[in-house]
Design a protein around this motif. Structure first.
Motif, short mmCIF file in Angstrom:
data_model
loop_
_atom_site.label_atom_id
_atom_site.label_comp_id
_atom_site.label_asym_id
_atom_site.label_seq_id
_atom_site.Cartn_x
_atom_site.Cartn_y
_atom_site.Cartn_z
N GLU A 59 -15.21 -19.01 -25.56
CA GLU A 59 -15.36 -19.82 -24.36
C GLU A 59 -16.80 -20.31 -24.17
N GLN B 76 -12.31 -17.94 -16.20
CA GLN B 76 -11.29 -18.64 -16.98
C GLN B 76 -10.22 -19.24 -16.08
N TYR C 299 -14.63 -13.41 -25.18
CA TYR C 299 -14.89 -14.44 -24.17
C TYR C 299 -16.12 -15.26 -24.55
#
Length: 1530
Positions: free
Chosen positions: A425, A504, A421
């Protein structure tokens, strides 16, 4: 005593004889005797190796002892005992031979500080020369000679010369008058030569000396070896060597203060800046004008960073750029790709090639403008000069962001984590410094514990280290970390989705992660995680709360969510202000903060371009207002719903709804506890930074207008020329004190004449003034001053220079008038005002008066505003640069930020004008421009000037910057086009020996803005304009063709005929060079080299002049304001007045009184009137000598209403009217209460409307016992009585007026002090209560047991008395200064006990020891003794042994009867003393406590019980024996 050079050391044959003169030579140990016989002459190397520090210290100690033991003798002769001893041992008489000893010339007095005067100083050669051949036995006659013994080399003669002057023979003294210095020196040389030959002949045979060894030993014991003071000489000789070494290593850091070194730019950082081949301003983290500028340690960008940097910068340029290029309907939307390319070029020039902004703007403009080879006629400026500076600032921020990103990556790598992540991201979206900080916090939160466990390791071969003792550090473990390590973290996982999956889902348009539904309800599921131990078990609600806290914390610290919330605040934030209690009363309608006092829900975006938010922060720092930043409810609700949708379940079951409720609580906690507070803090800083930048732009714009102005010119001068200036000032304009100062500066800015004249009225002064005008013929006269009298000076000069056609009987009328067509102007004088008192002015013109220096500042400003502002340096921030003079927001901007903005303006304009480098080297004033040249700075400019001065002070061409290593490559490329080298007329035909590199030849292109890298283009253009080829100029100077063109009258037409567009297209197609704007620049420079590009000189308007002379502005002279005016003169229908500032005004008769009386009868000269401004006449409205006149009204009908409505500050449109009205009502209610609380009017001579402090101040000078009756703060039914107990001691008594008059005009018939003291009127209260108590106080103070002064003095007296009389006890009284109207009874039972203190209260009828009354002082003493006797017999212990009872402890209530139980009560509360007052008047007799059992408790607290011997009971109280004590009695 030291011997001369002839005294030598021999070998000791036996034990040394003991000297019979013990005062001369004390006994020495064997080691010392052996060392003396062996001697001190050693080799230099041996001395370094063998004489250790301990040996030297011991030797020096012994010699200092010898020196102290000897007695000082007169300088004229040796001691008689010594001479007798010499005669006894040698048989030779010395009494007539040695008559005087002299100190060596130049020897310091410290060397002869012993008991005996030194005769000779041993040199290093004497101590360290082991080549000397010393005789075994010495001739006693030679011990006073000036030379050492035989065996001395010729090279020692120098030492002998120095020692030769110590002893003079009698014959020399006798013949000294007849011998000159040369004859005396010749005789000395002869004597030394003979002595040397004699010693050579003597050799090492002591028997030839005529003295045996025993005789020598005796002499040795008496006189020593002559080296007693060698230790001092050795130190003296070593010191210069050390000093020399220190001097060679000394640096200026060892001499100057660090602040001075920094001010002179001599630090190591300054040296690095000078040496580094990077523009100075690019090496600094702040403005180069700042005294605290530091190096910027940041890595340069690379080519790989340019694309990301351009994308990052272009979106942050400005709102105007965003509207014009990014919106589909924008004016230049079609050129967006060209804008991106221009930003990329700009970043490459700035951060890779390191070119400064002026260089890019002047020589690389084609790369930041729209360039289309097929359509060169389309001119679009993609980046303005302001945008270019913005790109530079954003590039610096991006470079800092890159460094922070690297630090973040380094941290992530050190943690050894692998987070999909984060990597896919978070890391890819880190686009700001705030995001870097959030990501760092998030990574630390997730993996910090893993790092601790991972890195806490030890190797098998490590030594076991003992645990070091250290202080326990404060815990930094948060509640989240504690809960995260518990079983609750498993409960948090039961919510069905991870926090990063929620984020998300939130960030994506569709759900990407789905929940795992729980079968159990939240309560039931939480019970499964409860501790089996009932004592440790927590409720399911508590467990769920902790689980929600884990999820809310992880969501709240997520960088992506935080950034989304910041974006919401950035677009929709609302600012509200609420005043504090202090602010409500302090910020009235005339306060500058009133504008935002009740600001309500104002959009943050509306505050970015004004100073309002900075004022808000200033008011908040003063605790006047509270600032709140919120989001509109609809925005917060939308964010909450969106986040909840990403977290909630789509199921409709009861369990799912219960879990969704828990998830909603998590979302709400995330918003309220984490996301919104974090975004609020960021928004405050964001608004502040944007507002500061906006104000910096305003100040910079004002400065640009002021300095982007060409010198003032008259019609007969061309633009760019410099005028000669005559500056005049009358100072404050007092004709009796202030003369008129005149300063004349020629065209080059040099001071040519300075004088002072008393006035322009006298014939002599007038002639002198006209003579100056005739001789100097100034182009312009500039005026300045500090009062409106300057207007009169202006009018008088106009009469002299441009007289009217008819003099109208003027007193200045003359038969013939000279006409001087000279303009008379005012200019802005802020810089001149600063200059007159500056250090720079004192250095340049130390002999001039401050007013003359002020005139020089005015004249220089006329000749070059740019130079004047540049010379200010960091003081430029002191100049008022507000667009509106009444909005003083400049002080709200941080100084470093303001300096940076102003410096950039100076850099722009300086490079726009150019700097003559040769003039800068020789002219220190003009040199102030050099640091602002592109690429340079204060440090590089300083070293450049020194280098040029070192090679002669004049440069012939720009090539010398490189050939003579004056500038490094990058600095040369930046600065070359802006450093002009002015050429004289000879440059038109430069020498043909151009190929001779050793010959410096002038180049005409060096006096243009053309960069050296474009010289070939300029030469090509000149040849094409003249239709010539290179073959036509073979062997000539390369710029000869340019010289030919410059002297052609038709050069402008020839150059305009060239088709530069085709040339630019050809160059682009050939070499991809963009030179369209460069070619235009070359053509302009060939026509007019370094032409003036600045705007015309800007003169101040009439309001500016008025503000300079009087300080008045349009705000202070606003119509409707009330002012004070002094009457100058009065006529029948009008009164002429003058305001405090000097502005004159008029009051007509109809505005003077309501009845329109004769003005002469109503007012008198000098009378001060209060009037209101009706009108302000500007210069264009009048023809009088004073440019401004105000019309006033003094009618009561106009003045009485006041000017509050005109002075009132207008509030903001976003105003909380409801809260404003509520607070106004509360304030009005308070004021009404104050009014209703009218001053009581009681007809009594002792009544005063005083408060407590005023009453005490009034009684301070009154007699003891005097009374003040005053209103009480407890209400209308109370009175306060204050009476003076003693100096600085006042008792305040609260009296209840039971039958109080509601109007407060009289006193009732029941005045209650307490339950036992009630009076019918004030007189009875004073006589029977206050005066009765005063009599009791005086009675006790007159008793012999009373001790005046502090209580500590009584304690000390008691201790001293008992110590002197161990069998006695003592007691005494002192005033209780903490409880006025009370006394302290202090007693000491025995010498082993502590002083105890019991309280004595005074009432009108008795004294009270605790609650035991005593009618008089004897009864009080008896009561004390009885009480103490009872306590000692009942085993109370504390009283018998003694112990101080502190106030506030448990104390007995009354003196009990023998055998009865003792009771106690709480000590009465403290009374007020001066400067320590309660808020309300206390009652000293209120609340008497009931009796309680004492139970052996120590009076005034058992905590101060004094230990004593158990076997020795305390002494019982007996009858008073008189005085302070008795044998076993009190």
């Amino acid at each position: 005593m030291q011997g001369s050079g002839g005294e030598e050391q021999g070998e000791g044959e036996g034990a040394a004889a003991v000297s019979d003169d013990s005062s001369e030579e004390p006994e020495e140990d064997e080691e010392e005797e052996r060392r003396i016989r062996e001697g001190f002459i050693v080799d230099e190397d041996e001395d370094e190796d063998e004489d250790d520090e301990e040996e030297r210290k011991r030797r020096r100690k012994k010699r200092r002892r010898h020196r102290r033991e000897r007695e000082r003798e007169e300088e004229e002769a040796l001691e008689e005992d010594d001479l007798d001893l010499l005669e006894e041992n040698t048989g030779t008489s010395f009494k007539h031979r040695l008559t005087r000893l002299r100190r060596a010339p130049g020897s310091p007095s410290a060397r002869s500080s012993g008991k005996r005067k030194a005769v000779v100083e041993s040199s290093e050669d004497d101590l360290d020369n082991d080549d000397l051949e010393l005789p075994k036995v010495q001739d006693i006659h030679n011990i006073w000679d000036d030379e050492r013994g035989g065996g001395r080399d010729d090279e020692d003669d120098a030492d002998m010369d120095d020692l030769d002057n110590f002893i003079d023979d009698e014959d020399e003294d006798e013949q000294g008058a007849a011998m000159d210095e040369e004859e005396r020196e010749e005789r000395r040389r002869e004597r030394r030569r003979l002595e040397k030959e004699r010693r050579k002949a003597m050799g090492s045979r002591p028997e030839l000396s005529g003295i045996d060894a025993n005789a020598w030993d005796e002499i040795y014991e008496v006189f020593g070896d002559g080296h007693d003071f060698d230790w001092a000489l050795v130190d003296d000789e070593e010191v210069p060597a050390e000093d020399e070494q220190q001097k060679s290593e000394m640096k200026y850091q060892d001499v100057f203060e660090p602040s001075e070194i920094k001010a002179r730019m001599l630090t190591e950082d300054d040296d690095l800046i000078r040496q580094h081949d990077t523009p100075e301003r690019m090496q600094l983290a702040s403005s180069s004008l700042s005294q605290s500028s530091t190096l910027a340690f940041q890595d340069s960008l690379t080519e790989n960073d340019l694309d990301d940097a351009a994308s990052w910068v272009i979106t942050r340029l400005s709102p105007e750029t965003e509207r014009a290029f990014f919106r589909s309907d924008g004016q230049f939307h079609a050129y967006l790709s060209d804008l991106v390319q221009a930003v990329s070029y700009a970043l490459r020039f700035l951060f890779i090639q390191e070119f400064e902004v002026p260089y890019i703007w002047t020589h690389k403009k084609d790369y930041i403008s729209y360039f289309n080879p097929e359509n060169l006629r389309t001119k679009i400026e993609l980046l303005s000069l302001e945008d270019l500076w913005r790109v530079y600032s954003l590039g610096q921020k991006y470079r800092s962001l890159v460094d922070r990103r690297k630090a973040l990556d380094s941290l992530y790598a050190r943690l050894g984590a692998s987070d999909h992540y984060y990597e896919n991201e978070i890391r890819k979206r880190v686009e700001s410094v705030e995001m870097v900080a959030d990501a760092t916090e998030w990574v630390s939160m997730k993996y910090r514990d893993d790092k601790k466990h991972k890195f806490e390791m030890a190797f098998h071969d490590d030594d076991e280290q003992p645990e070091a003792k250290h202080w326990k550090a404060p815990s930094r473990v948060s509640a989240y970390e504690i809960v995260k390590k518990s079983v609750v973290s498993k409960l948090a996982e039961g919510f069905g989705i991870q926090p990063h999956e929620v984020v998300q889902n939130f960030m994506s348009s569709s759900t990407t992660h789905f929940l795992q539904e729980q079968e159990l309800s939240p309560q039931a599921y939480a019970e499964t995680f409860a501790d089996p131990d009932p004592s440790k078990a927590q409720s399911p609600e508590e467990l769920l709360r902790r689980a929600r806290m884990i999820l809310a914390t992880e969501l709240g610290k997520d960088p992506l969510l935080r950034q989304e919330m910041r974006n919401c605040f950035k677009t929709d934030a609302l600012v509200s202000i609420s005043p504090t209690e202090r602010g409500i009363s302090k910020i009235d309608e005339h306060h500058k903060y009133f504008n935002f006092k009740y600001l309500h829900l104002k959009r943050a975006t509306d505050m970015l371009d004004s100073e309002q938010f900075l004022y808000i922060l200033e008011a908040e720092a003063q605790h006047l207002v509270n600032v709140s930043i919120t989001l509109p409810p609809e925005v917060t609700g939308a964010f909450e719903r969106r986040l909840n949708d990403a977290f909630a379940s789509d199921s409709y079951s009861g369990t799912a709804r219960a879990w969704n409720e828990e998830r909603l609580r998590v979302v709400q906690e995330t918003l309220q506890q984490h996301l919104i507070p974090n975004a609020m803090k960021w928004t405050r800083e964001w608004i502040r930074e944007e507002a500061e930048e906006a104000l910096c732009k305003k100040c910079a714009h004002t400065l640009r207008v002021r300095i982007n102005a060409a010198p003032y010119i008259t019609p007969d001068l061309e633009k760019g020329d410099t005028a000669s200036v005559l500056a005049m000032s009358w100072g404050k304009g007092d004709p009796h004190k202030d003369p008129i100062s005149l300063v004349f500066l020629d065209e080059a800015g040099r001071l040519r004449e300075h004088t002072r004249i008393d006035n322009l009225s006298d014939e002599d002064n007038l002639s002198e003034f006209k003579d100056i005008l005739k001789r100097r013929q100034p182009n312009v006269i500039v005026l300045g001053g500090f009062s409106v009298a300057t207007y009169k000076l202006q009018q008088r000069i106009k009469e002299i220079t441009t007289p009217s056609q008819e003099d109208n009987g003027s007193v200045w009328a003359q038969p013939e008038r000279e006409h001087f067509a000279i303009p008379i102007i005012f200019v802005f004088d802020e810089v001149a005002r600063m200059y007159q008192h500056s250090k720079r002015a004192a250095e340049e013109f130390s002999a001039l008066t401050p007013i003359a220096k002020y005139c020089i500042g005015l004249a220089r400003y006329v000749q070059s505003p740019l130079n004047e502002f540049a010379a200010l340096g960091s003081d430029i921030t002191a100049i008022n640069l507000h667009e509106s003079s009444h909005e003083e927001y400049q002080q709200l901007i941080p100084r470093e930020k303001l300096l940076t903005a102003l410096e950039r303006v100076l850099v722009d304009v300086t490079n726009k004008v150019g700097v003559d480098i040769n003039r800068a080297v020789t002219d220190s004033y003009y040199q102030h421009l050099l640091p602002f040249v592109c690429g340079l700075g204060p440090r590089k400019a300083q070293v450049l000037v020194k280098k040029i001065a070192a090679i002669g002070g004049t440069l012939m061409n720009r090539d010398q910057f490189i050939r003579n290593s004056l500038l490094t490559t990058k600095i040369f490329l930046n600065a070359a086009g802006f450093l002009k080298i002015t050429q004289d007329s000879s440059f038109a035909r430069p020498s043909k020996n151009r190929h001779n590199e050793d010959l410096d030849v002038a180049d005409p292109l060096d006096s243009t803005r053309i960069h050296p890298e474009d010289y070939e283009l300029a030469r090509k253009m000149a040849m094409d304009a003249q239709d010539e080829d290179e073959e036509d100029h073979q062997g000539e100077h390369p710029s000869a063709v340019v010289s030919n063109l410059l002297v052609m009258p038709e050069k402008e037409k020839l150059l305009s005929d060239l088709n530069l567009d085709d040339f630019a297209v050809n160059m682009y197609q050939t070499n991809q060079d963009r030179k369209a704007n460069t070619l235009e620049l070359i053509r302009e420079e060939l026509v007019r080299p370094f032409r003036e590009l600045r705007d015309d000189f800007k003169l101040p308007n009439n309001w500016d002049i008025l503000t300079m002379l009087t300080g008045e502005t349009q705000k202070t002279l606003k119509i409707g304001l009330i002012v004070s005016a002094a009457v100058l003169r009065a006529k029948t229908s009008v009164v002429f007045v003058r305001l405090d500032s000097g502005v004159e005004g008029v009051i007509s008769s109809r505005f003077l009184t309501e009845t329109h009386d004769d003005c002469e009868k109503v007012v008198q000269k000098g009378q001060v009137l209060t009037a209101v401004i009706m009108n302000v006449k500007a210069p264009e409205d009048q023809a009088g000598p004073s440019p401004f006149t105000v019309e006033l009204s003094a009618r009561p009908a106009d003045v009485n209403p006041g000017d509050s409505q005109f002075r009132r500050v207008k509030h903001d449109e976003a105003w909380n009217h409801a809260q404003y009205d509520r607070d106004n009502e509360i304030q009005a209610r308070k004021k009404r209460a104050e009014v209703d609380k009218s001053r009581r009017v009681i007809k009594h001579p002792n009544f005063h409307n005083f408060n407590m402090q005023q009453a005490e101040a009034y009684l301070e000078k009154q007699q003891r016992g005097d009374v003040v009756i005053r209103p009480s703060s407890k209400g209308a039914n109370h009175l306060a009585v204050t009476w003076k107990v003693e100096d600085g001691l006042y008792q305040h008594i609260d009296v209840v007026d039971a039958d109080a008059d509601p109007t407060g005009q009289s006193v009732g018939t029941r005045l209650i002090v307490d339950s036992t003291h009630q009076y019918s009127d004030l007189d009875e209260l004073i006589v029977n209560h206050v005066q009765a108590m005063n009599r009791k106080v005086e009675e006790l103070m007159m008793h012999d047991k009373f001790k005046p002064g502090p209580q500590e003095e009584l304690h000390l007296f008691l201790k001293n008395f008992v110590a002197a009389n161990p069998s006695k006890s003592a007691y005494g009284f002192s005033l209780n200064r903490k409880k006025p109207g009370h006394f302290n009874l202090c007693f000491l039972a025995n010498k082993n006990s502590m002083v105890q203190v019991w309280p004595v209260r005074v009432t009108p009828e008795a004294y009270y020891l605790f609650e035991t009354p005593a009618a008089g002082v004897p009864e009080l003493c008896d009561a004390f003794k009885v009480r103490h006797l009872h306590e000692s017999q009942s085993g109370g212990g504390a009283g018998g042994i003694g112990g101080k009872t502190p106030y506030g402890g448990r104390t007995p209530a009354r003196t009990p009867a023998p055998g009865a139980s003792v009771s106690g009560h709480q000590t009465p509360g403290r009374m007020s003393v001066r400067n320590s007052y309660p808020s309300r008047t206390p009652n000293p007799y209120g609340g008497a406590s009931s009796s309680a059992g004492l139970g052996g408790v120590t009076p005034y607290g058992a905590g101060y019980q004094t230990p004593g011997h158990p076997s020795r009971p305390s002494r019982p109280i007996a009858q008073d024996s008189g005085g302070w004590g008795g044998s076993g009695k009190w």
